[in-house]
Design a protein around this motif. Structure first.
Motif, PDB file in Angstrom:
ATOM      1  N   SER A  31       0.813  -1.219   0.000  1.00 37.63           N
ATOM      2  CA  SER A  31       0.000   0.000   0.000  1.00 37.63           C
ATOM      3  C   SER A  31       0.846   1.268   0.000  1.00 37.63           C
ATOM      4  O   SER A  31       0.503   2.239  -0.682  1.00 37.63           O
ATOM      5  CB  SER A  31      -0.989   0.002   1.163  1.00 37.63           C
ATOM      6  N   GLN A  35       0.609   4.045  -2.902  1.00 32.87           N
ATOM      7  CA  GLN A  35       0.240   5.424  -2.600  1.00 32.87           C
ATOM      8  C   GLN A  35       1.275   6.402  -3.152  1.00 32.87           C
ATOM      9  O   GLN A  35       0.914   7.466  -3.653  1.00 32.87           O
ATOM     10  CB  GLN A  35       0.058   5.611  -1.100  1.00 32.87           C
ATOM     11  N   LEU A  49      -4.869   8.926  -2.363  1.00 37.92           N
ATOM     12  CA  LEU A  49      -5.489   7.994  -1.421  1.00 37.92           C
ATOM     13  C   LEU A  49      -6.797   7.435  -1.973  1.00 37.92           C
ATOM     14  O   LEU A  49      -7.066   6.239  -1.858  1.00 37.92           O
ATOM     15  CB  LEU A  49      -5.732   8.684  -0.070  1.00 37.92           C
ATOM     16  N   ASP A  50      -7.596   8.310  -2.587  1.00 46.01           N
ATOM     17  CA  ASP A  50      -8.857   7.864  -3.184  1.00 46.01           C
ATOM     18  C   ASP A  50      -8.617   6.870  -4.313  1.00 46.01           C
ATOM     19  O   ASP A  50      -9.312   5.851  -4.426  1.00 46.01           O
ATOM     20  CB  ASP A  50      -9.663   9.055  -3.711  1.00 46.01           C
ATOM     21  N   GLN A  53      -7.503   3.534  -2.867  1.00 41.45           N
ATOM     22  CA  GLN A  53      -8.641   2.872  -2.228  1.00 41.45           C
ATOM     23  C   GLN A  53      -9.582   2.285  -3.278  1.00 41.45           C
ATOM     24  O   GLN A  53     -10.031   1.144  -3.151  1.00 41.45           O
ATOM     25  CB  GLN A  53      -9.393   3.849  -1.335  1.00 41.45           C
ATOM     26  N   GLU A  54      -9.851   3.044  -4.317  1.00 42.33           N
ATOM     27  CA  GLU A  54     -10.737   2.564  -5.380  1.00 42.33           C
ATOM     28  C   GLU A  54     -10.123   1.352  -6.090  1.00 42.33           C
ATOM     29  O   GLU A  54     -10.811   0.381  -6.395  1.00 42.33           O
ATOM     30  CB  GLU A  54     -10.993   3.692  -6.378  1.00 42.33           C
ATOM     31  N   ALA A  57     -10.300  -1.635  -3.738  1.00 37.41           N
ATOM     32  CA  ALA A  57     -11.688  -2.097  -3.624  1.00 37.41           C
ATOM     33  C   ALA A  57     -12.085  -2.894  -4.867  1.00 37.41           C
ATOM     34  O   ALA A  57     -12.826  -3.876  -4.774  1.00 37.41           O
ATOM     35  CB  ALA A  57     -12.629  -0.910  -3.436  1.00 37.41           C
TER      36      ALA A  57
END
Length: 181
Positions: A31, A35, A49-50, A53-54, A57
């Motif tokens: 991660s 990032q 970060l978005d 995360q996307e 996911a």
């Protein structure tokens, strides 16, 4: 450990993505690197970060298939680039007007050293590149990836990856030439 503009850019040890046996292990070991990659592509910590995360996911329900292929990093990086391009397209449709009171009160910070000025200029100029070209430049020169790897990560042929890097460098040279003259 190296930190540049508040972002960790190198670690003492880097865990290989191929050693992750579960999704949780992969997220724990990769991660931070993802990032950093996302930050260099998006140039914004929150957007990075978005995007990560996307991407994670989207990876979770496909973990078994993607990890079996051995291309987990390529899949996630491509997802990050796609997420950024989608967000960039949405924002580009907006036409915000600049508040003149904010620009007048913006602080002027003198250059601390030539190296910092050069790094800032390089980051700014890379930020003006189209998202796919910026991702190709980050993969080529920051992550030292081959053109074949860049093509696999961006989901394009190797020749197209070469073209993205070449066009980005031509544009950067033109901008540097225009600013120096």
């Amino acid at each position: 450990m190296t930190v540049w503009q508040g972002v960790l850019v190198s670690e003492p040890t880097a865990a290989a993505a191929g050693t992750a046996t579960s999704f949780d292990d992969y997220v724990l070991t990769r991660s931070a690197a993802l990032q950093r990659f996302a930050y260099l592509v998006t140039r914004n910590r929150e957007d990075a970060l978005d995007a990560v995360q996307e991407a994670l996911a989207g990876l979770y329900p496909r973990w078994a298939r993607v990890s079996a292929s051995g291309e987990v990093d390529a899949y996630v990086r491509r997802s990050i680039v796609n997420a950024h391009i989608s967000a960039w397209r949405k924002v580009r449709r907006l036409s915000p007007s600049e508040d003149p009171t904010l620009s007048a009160s913006a602080p002027v910070v003198p250059d601390a050293a030539n190296a910092i000025a050069d790094a800032d200029q390089a980051l700014r100029l890379c930020g003006e590149l189209p998202p796919v070209q910026r991702a190709a430049v980050v993969l080529r020169f920051y992550e030292d990836r081959s053109f074949a790897e860049i093509g696999r990560i961006l989901g394009c042929p190797e020749a197209t990856a070469r073209s993205h890097v070449h066009r980005a460098l031509v544009a950067l040279r033109a901008r540097l030439g225009g600013e120096d003259g």
